[in-house]
Design a protein around this motif. Structure first.
Motif, PDB file in Angstrom:
ATOM      1  N   GLU A 121       0.825  -1.205   0.000  1.00 55.29           N
ATOM      2  CA  GLU A 121       0.000   0.000   0.000  1.00 55.29           C
ATOM      3  C   GLU A 121       0.863   1.260   0.000  1.00 55.29           C
ATOM      4  OE1 GLU A 121      -2.616   2.800  -0.320  1.00 55.29           O
ATOM      5  OE2 GLU A 121      -3.063   0.674  -0.639  1.00 55.29           O
TER       6      GLU A 121
ATOM      7  N   ARG B 201       2.096   1.756  -3.513  1.00 56.60           N
ATOM      8  CA  ARG B 201       1.046   2.273  -4.393  1.00 56.60           C
ATOM      9  C   ARG B 201       0.790   3.749  -4.126  1.00 56.60           C
ATOM     10  NH1 ARG B 201      -1.202  -2.966  -3.429  1.00 56.60           N
ATOM     11  NH2 ARG B 201      -2.387  -2.159  -1.644  1.00 56.60           N
ATOM     12  N   SER B 202       0.775   4.135  -2.855  1.00 54.51           N
ATOM     13  CA  SER B 202       0.538   5.533  -2.497  1.00 54.51           C
ATOM     14  C   SER B 202       1.628   6.438  -3.045  1.00 54.51           C
ATOM     15  CB  SER B 202       0.460   5.666  -0.968  1.00 54.51           C
ATOM     16  OG  SER B 202       0.322   7.015  -0.581  1.00 54.51           O
TER      17      SER B 202
END
Length: 242
Positions: A20, A23-24
């Motif tokens: 995550e 992805r951020s």
């Protein structure tokens, strides 16, 4: 003066990030996410406020929110500002630096550059990890030369000199984190939605100590609050706790 615990020792490389987090960061490097005023952009990038304004005014490195009043810098701008300063320190001419920054912004936006890749620089070009040809000029560098060049990580802490320091832009310290799409990219206590700037304001403006702040935020532990305050002191160029 002793080195503050956490600000370096727990810094993680991009390879250590969760899916995550990756992805951020990738989203924030493709398009403008996160917003910082000039003072906060300087604190997090390690580039002085006057330098950021000068680069914007002269068109050397305009922020994503250049037409805002006042100007605002994105998370991507923090990363590119650090890189701009770094390649200039390697002797790259200003016009070449401007051209290279524009190409990197384009490649990041088009997903043609993996943000986890380290960069190498010579006075004539920037070479992403695994590449020996500058994507702007087409100039090739011998692999044997690239092997001995310093590398730049887009997200790790920078420490070019006593006058220029910036934290990791993902995990600044032991208990803090930066996510570009949470609180506009402000540092927060990890796994919470508590900005370290709010803790700092309570400490500096209202005179609350760590225990009193914990009483206001019962979900936080003393070591988390202390670490958040330490980070804020450091990036604001105040005295570092011994």
């Amino acid at each position: 003066m002793s080195r503050p615990v956490g600000l370096w020792d727990d810094a993680s490389t991009v390879a250590d990030l969760t899916p995550e987090e990756k992805r951020s960061i990738a989203r924030a490097l493709r398009r403008p996410i996160g917003r910082y005023n000039a003072e906060r952009a300087a604190q997090l990038s390690g580039v002085p406020t006057r330098t950021l304004y000068h680069w914007a005014k002269e068109g050397h490195l305009k922020p994503d929110f250049d037409d805002w009043e006042p100007k605002q810098w994105s998370y991507r701008d923090l990363v590119l500002a650090r890189l701009f300063a770094w390649v200039r320190s390697k002797g790259m001419p200003l016009t070449t630096t401007e051209r290279e920054m524009a190409e990197l912004r384009r490649r990041l936006g088009n997903r043609q550059l993996d943000p986890s890749h380290r960069l190498r620089a010579t006075p004539i070009g920037i070479y992403p990890e695994g590449e020996s040809v500058d994507p702007v000029t087409g100039s090739a560098a011998m692999p044997s030369v690239l092997e001995f060049l310093d590398t730049f990580d887009l997200l790790e802490p920078v420490d070019h000199s006593k006058a220029m320091w910036g934290p990791s832009l993902v995990r600044p310290s032991t208990w803090t984190a930066i996510s570009p799409d949470v609180f506009a990219g402000e540092p927060i206590i990890r796994h919470t939605r508590t900005p370290t700037s709010a803790l700092y304001a309570l400490h500096e403006d209202r005179g609350l100590d760590v225990a009193e702040i914990v009483a206001l935020y019962p979900g936080l532990r003393p070591e988390q609050v202390a670490d958040g305050l330490e980070l804020e002191r450091r990036i604001r160029r105040l005295a570092v706790a011994a």
